[in-house]
Design an enzyme around this catalytic site. Structure first.
Site, PDB file in Angstrom:
ATOM      1  N   MET A 251       0.621  12.249   0.472  1.00 37.46           N
ATOM      2  CA  MET A 251       0.437  12.455   1.452  1.00 37.46           C
ATOM      3  C   MET A 251       1.308  12.403   3.100  1.00 37.46           C
ATOM      4  O   MET A 251       1.369  12.775   4.152  1.00 37.46           O
ATOM      5  CB  MET A 251      -1.183  12.932   1.636  1.00 37.46           C
ATOM      6  N   GLU A 252       2.060  11.125   2.217  1.00 37.61           N
ATOM      7  CA  GLU A 252       3.084  10.636   3.562  1.00 37.61           C
ATOM      8  C   GLU A 252       4.356  10.994   3.175  1.00 37.61           C
ATOM      9  O   GLU A 252       5.344  10.539   4.291  1.00 37.61           O
ATOM     10  CB  GLU A 252       2.306   9.312   3.450  1.00 37.61           C
TER      11      GLU A 252
ATOM     12  N   GLU B 266      -3.877  -0.255   0.105  1.00 37.97           N
ATOM     13  CA  GLU B 266      -2.297  -0.223  -0.601  1.00 37.97           C
ATOM     14  C   GLU B 266      -1.495  -1.038   0.003  1.00 37.97           C
ATOM     15  O   GLU B 266      -0.445  -1.399  -1.125  1.00 37.97           O
ATOM     16  CB  GLU B 266      -1.465   1.281   0.211  1.00 37.97           C
TER      17      GLU B 266
ATOM     18  N   ASP C 142      -4.152   8.699 -10.448  1.00 38.38           N
ATOM     19  CA  ASP C 142      -4.795  10.266 -10.958  1.00 38.38           C
ATOM     20  C   ASP C 142      -3.466  11.514 -11.480  1.00 38.38           C
ATOM     21  O   ASP C 142      -2.731  11.526 -11.563  1.00 38.38           O
ATOM     22  CB  ASP C 142      -5.598  10.616  -9.795  1.00 38.38           C
TER      23      ASP C 142
ATOM     24  N   GLY D 197      -1.043  11.352  -7.051  1.00 40.87           N
ATOM     25  CA  GLY D 197      -1.274  11.617  -8.347  1.00 40.87           C
ATOM     26  C   GLY D 197       0.107  12.628  -8.893  1.00 40.87           C
ATOM     27  O   GLY D 197       0.926  13.221  -8.759  1.00 40.87           O
TER      28      GLY D 197
END
Ligand code: ADE
Length: 233
Positions: free
Chosen positions: A177-178, A13, A201, A79
């Site tokens: 997740m962050e 990233e 995704d 996602g």
């Protein structure tokens, strides 16, 4: 003088941004390597935080304390939680929250950290506007959405988990997740921020296949717009 902290959870990233920057200093703290220098003539600190909420929060505090950043941008992948938002599209956070916090036993809604006084963390409107403009300029063929991003210490790849998240937060556009932890840290320190995520995704049972296939291209979509937008903050 503006100094922009740019966080990616994973190397993929931030690797393109790192390769384009002029590095003046490298500092390792909390097992994270902070690259200090310029990108397109703008003072930046680029760092890979590592995955998850704890890494993200620690990383923000170091950016604030050690580097005194004026803005924080999180770039990465996510996602999709919305059928209209496809792989490769970009989501800019209007706000972020934790989908995996539960203090309902104390009367708080799902997602709210007790005694904080807010359910979600609002991104900086000017940073959202600048990101949108840059996206339309550098990624004219890519759709860009603005809305709520939810985070948790969970790679969502089970349709039932996706459904549960959406039952609590029907307006969530994507999950990662962050973002909420980065926002939370920036919010506590009164530093303006925005979370920028490209979709890798659909956060369902196709995620295991799609994620590795689309991760790199998605990460680059987001990074490309970050590289442009920092000049206009
Ligand atoms: N980052 C990219 N895709 C994700 C997913 N499905 N769940 C959590 N984080 C992600």
């Amino acid at each position: 003088m503006k100094k922009i902290g740019i966080i990616g959870a994973m190397e993929i990233e931030v690797e393109t941004l790192k390769s384009h920057m002029q590095i003046k200093n490298t500092i390792t703290k909390a097992s994270m390597t902070f690259l200090e220098g310029t990108l397109n003539g703008v003072d930046v600190i680029i760092v890979r935080s590592g995955i998850g909420k704890v890494n993200a929060g620690i990383c923000v505090q170091i950016l604030v304390d050690l580097f005194e950043v004026t803005h924080i941008i999180n770039t990465g992948v996510a996602g999709s939680l919305n059928a209209a938002i496809d792989i490769g599209d970009i989501v800019l956070s209007t706000d972020t929250l934790y989908h995996d916090v539960d203090a309902t036993g104390f009367g708080y809604p799902i997602g709210e950290v007790p005694q904080l006084g807010t359910l979600s963390f609002a991104a900086d409107p000017q940073m959202i506007a600048v990101a949108k403009e840059s996206c339309e300029k550098v990624n004219p063929d890519i759709k860009v959405f603005e809305g709520r991003i939810v985070s948790g210490d969970q790679f969502v790849s089970d349709p039932k988990v996706k459904e549960t998240i959406l039952s609590h937060f029907s307006d969530a556009l994507c999950t990662e997740m962050e973002g909420a932890a980065i926002s939370h840290g920036a919010w506590l320190n009164h530093v303006p921020f925005v979370i920028i995520r490209a979709i890798s995704d659909k956060a369902d049972d196709s995620a295991h296949m799609d994620y590795p296939a689309f991760e790199k291209a998605a990460a680059d979509h987001s990074a490309k717009l970050v590289e442009d937008m920092i000049q206009n903050l």
